[in-house]
Design an enzyme around this catalytic site. Structure first.
Site, PDB file in Angstrom:
ATOM      1  N   HIS A 233      -7.176   0.666   5.807  1.00  0.00           N
ATOM      2  CA  HIS A 233      -8.185  -0.443   5.458  1.00  0.00           C
ATOM      3  C   HIS A 233      -8.153  -1.478   6.734  1.00  0.00           C
ATOM      4  O   HIS A 233      -7.350  -1.459   7.549  1.00  0.00           O
ATOM      5  CB  HIS A 233      -7.470  -1.305   4.415  1.00  0.00           C
ATOM      6  CG  HIS A 233      -8.241  -2.536   3.990  1.00  0.00           C
ATOM      7  ND1 HIS A 233      -8.320  -3.495   4.469  1.00  0.00           N
ATOM      8  CD2 HIS A 233      -8.712  -2.500   2.521  1.00  0.00           C
ATOM      9  CE1 HIS A 233      -8.749  -4.342   3.691  1.00  0.00           C
ATOM     10  NE2 HIS A 233      -9.048  -3.901   2.777  1.00  0.00           N
TER      11      HIS A 233
ATOM     12  N   ASP B 136       1.048  -0.784   4.982  1.00  0.00           N
ATOM     13  CA  ASP B 136       0.191  -1.460   4.250  1.00  0.00           C
ATOM     14  C   ASP B 136       0.605  -1.099   2.767  1.00  0.00           C
ATOM     15  O   ASP B 136       0.006   0.105   2.055  1.00  0.00           O
ATOM     16  CB  ASP B 136      -1.103  -1.263   4.373  1.00  0.00           C
ATOM     17  CG  ASP B 136      -2.201  -1.866   3.648  1.00  0.00           C
ATOM     18  OD1 ASP B 136      -1.950  -2.269   2.611  1.00  0.00           O
ATOM     19  OD2 ASP B 136      -3.492  -1.687   4.105  1.00  0.00           O
TER      20      ASP B 136
ATOM     21  N   GLN C 242      -2.340  -1.187  -1.969  1.00  0.00           N
ATOM     22  CA  GLN C 242      -2.669  -0.504  -3.087  1.00  0.00           C
ATOM     23  C   GLN C 242      -1.482   0.409  -3.694  1.00  0.00           C
ATOM     24  O   GLN C 242      -1.502   0.829  -4.762  1.00  0.00           O
ATOM     25  CB  GLN C 242      -3.588   0.588  -2.796  1.00  0.00           C
ATOM     26  CG  GLN C 242      -5.055  -0.063  -2.154  1.00  0.00           C
ATOM     27  CD  GLN C 242      -5.827  -0.780  -3.328  1.00  0.00           C
ATOM     28  OE1 GLN C 242      -5.432  -0.789  -4.561  1.00  0.00           O
ATOM     29  NE2 GLN C 242      -6.428  -1.682  -2.955  1.00  0.00           N
TER      30      GLN C 242
ATOM     31  N   LYS D  86      -3.585  -8.175  -5.663  1.00  0.00           N
ATOM     32  CA  LYS D  86      -3.914  -6.987  -6.355  1.00  0.00           C
ATOM     33  C   LYS D  86      -2.723  -6.697  -7.119  1.00  0.00           C
ATOM     34  O   LYS D  86      -2.458  -5.471  -7.828  1.00  0.00           O
ATOM     35  CB  LYS D  86      -3.676  -5.914  -5.015  1.00  0.00           C
ATOM     36  CG  LYS D  86      -5.136  -6.221  -4.337  1.00  0.00           C
ATOM     37  CD  LYS D  86      -5.071  -5.334  -3.225  1.00  0.00           C
ATOM     38  CE  LYS D  86      -6.149  -5.230  -2.073  1.00  0.00           C
ATOM     39  NZ  LYS D  86      -7.552  -5.351  -2.735  1.00  0.00           N
TER      40      LYS D  86
ATOM     41  N   CYS E 103     -13.929  -1.942   3.231  1.00  0.00           N
ATOM     42  CA  CYS E 103     -13.318  -2.233   3.975  1.00  0.00           C
ATOM     43  C   CYS E 103     -12.486  -1.178   4.940  1.00  0.00           C
ATOM     44  O   CYS E 103     -11.211  -1.385   5.453  1.00  0.00           O
ATOM     45  CB  CYS E 103     -12.485  -3.535   3.834  1.00  0.00           C
ATOM     46  SG  CYS E 103     -13.186  -4.950   3.388  1.00  0.00           S
TER      47      CYS E 103
END
Length: 406
Positions: A103, A175, A178, A201, A343
């Protein structure tokens, strides 16, 4: 076009998840006591300070932070990596290594530092071997990787990636935007150096996120936001900065956002072991199998069947731009999905020749009927086309749906 109404189906959790009731209730309970933190002697200020620091601890506990890790409150994952980029030791060009599937939040800060990009290979094993070869060829300070792709949902093997990074003297940053909403993660047991994720999120859309990890780089970095609260002593000519986390939280912090994020962490931690994974896996399999069985629909995947996958599916429909598919699903079936390049432009270049796609993503409130509504809508599009007329911008023309006053 009927202008009628139907139950809205939210299949856009991967972009932003709605607030859990427990989160909204916690915020409502806290707001009457909201005040400044750390420097106020009033009762409300003491309550707010205690709530803010308790939230920091609870967020760290949720992801298995070590006792000496810093839990840095930031705005979101993008902000977290902006801060970390300012803290990475300068080993010259190529100090940071990452894959081409990231991302933009985990790509643009490193690109600005002259990062080295390793292209994901056809298999997971070959991808790991390519990363190992690159780190062996030239040392790096940091390996930055996604925990789960926001395009394919595929979960990267973090234990193996951490071992590769540490074997070659690099740290690893993950990251988790998600991954954390869908899988429990433990920094200590995985030996991760840094983890970033966003409240919006994780069912806490109140403007806070976190960067969690090793203290030394953050203590040595220049203050990310210079201002009150980030200092020990100031004269007209010189400033002595505090250590992290205060060092990077100049100004009034987002206390409400931190409280909300901690409440979301507590709610997810309270779920029975494996319940969320089983729920999502069942729905995701139903969604992927259903879409895969429709003629003219193609799923975007990197390593089909090789790795765990979180609850999202990205697809294209032959003959229809992704923007039109998304607007059609919204206007004619009451379904919210995401269209675009998410993105993650380099990954869409690989998987769909740079063209946009449609992403359906699941969350805690998703159900089998939600999945079936999407499948029925896509089948109807393929079999009969849209019933409404859509303009050049992809929107219904005219659009009979009224917007709320706000």
């Amino acid at each position: 076009m009927t202008g009628g109404s139907t139950r809205y189906v939210n299949l856009d959790f991967a972009a932003s998840a709605p607030a859990l009731t427990a989160v909204a209730d916690r915020v409502a309970d806290f707001l009457p006591s909201y005040s400044s933190v750390h420097r106020g002697a009033g009762y409300a200020s003491m309550v707010s300070t205690a709530a803010y620091e308790a939230a920091r601890r609870r967020i760290g506990e949720f992801v298995g932070a070590r006792a000496d890790d810093v839990v840095q409150i930031v705005r979101n994952t993008t902000d977290a990596f902006g801060l970390l980029a300012s803290a990475v030791p300068d080993w010259g060009p190529g100090s940071v290594v990452h894959l081409d599937l990231e991302h933009h939040a985990n790509l643009l800060p490193w690109q600005a530092l002259g990062s080295r990009v390793v292209a994901a290979r056809e298999t997971v094993a070959d991808t790991l071997a390519a990363l190992e070869q690159e780190l062996a060829r030239k040392p790096a300070a940091l390996l930055a990787v996604t925990g789960a792709s926001n395009v394919t949902g595929e979960v990267l093997p973090l234990a193996e990636l951490t071992a590769i990074a540490h074997r070659h003297g690099a740290r690893i940053a993950v990251d988790g935007a998600q991954l954390v909403p869908h899988r429990r993660i433990d920094l200590g047991s995985l030996d991760l150096d840094y983890l970033a994720f966003s409240g919006h999120k994780l069912y806490a859309p109140y403007g806070a996120g976190v960067l969690i990890g090793r203290r030394d780089w953050l203590d040595a970095a220049p203050p990310y936001v210079a201002g009150g609260g980030a200092v020990r002593r100031v004269t007209v000519t010189r400033t002595t900065w505090a250590d992290a986390p205060a060092r990077h939280e100049g100004g009034t912090p987002n206390v409400v956002g931190a409280v909300a994020l901690a409440a979301a962490c507590e709610a997810l931690a309270g779920l029975p072991d494996g319940a969320l994974e089983r729920h999502e896996s069942t729905l995701r399999t139903r969604l992927a199998d259903g879409l895969g069985g429709i003629d003219g629909v193609r799923l975007l995947e990197l390593w089909s069947g090789e790795v765990d996958v979180v609850g999202l599916v990205t697809f294209v429909v032959d003959g229809y731009p992704a923007e039109l598919v998304a607007h059609y699903l919204s206007a004619e079936h009451g379904i919210g999905v995401r269209d675009g390049r998410f993105c993650a432009h380099p990954l869409l270049d690989r998987l769909n020749e740079g063209r946009t796609a449609v992403r359906a993503s699941l969350g805690l409130g998703s159900s089998g009927s939600d999945v079936d509504r999407l499948l029925d809508g896509v089948r109807e599009l393929v079999d009969a086309g849209p019933r409404w007329t859509y303009g050049a911008d992809g929107l219904p023309a005219p659009d009979p749906r009224p917007l709320p006053p706000l």
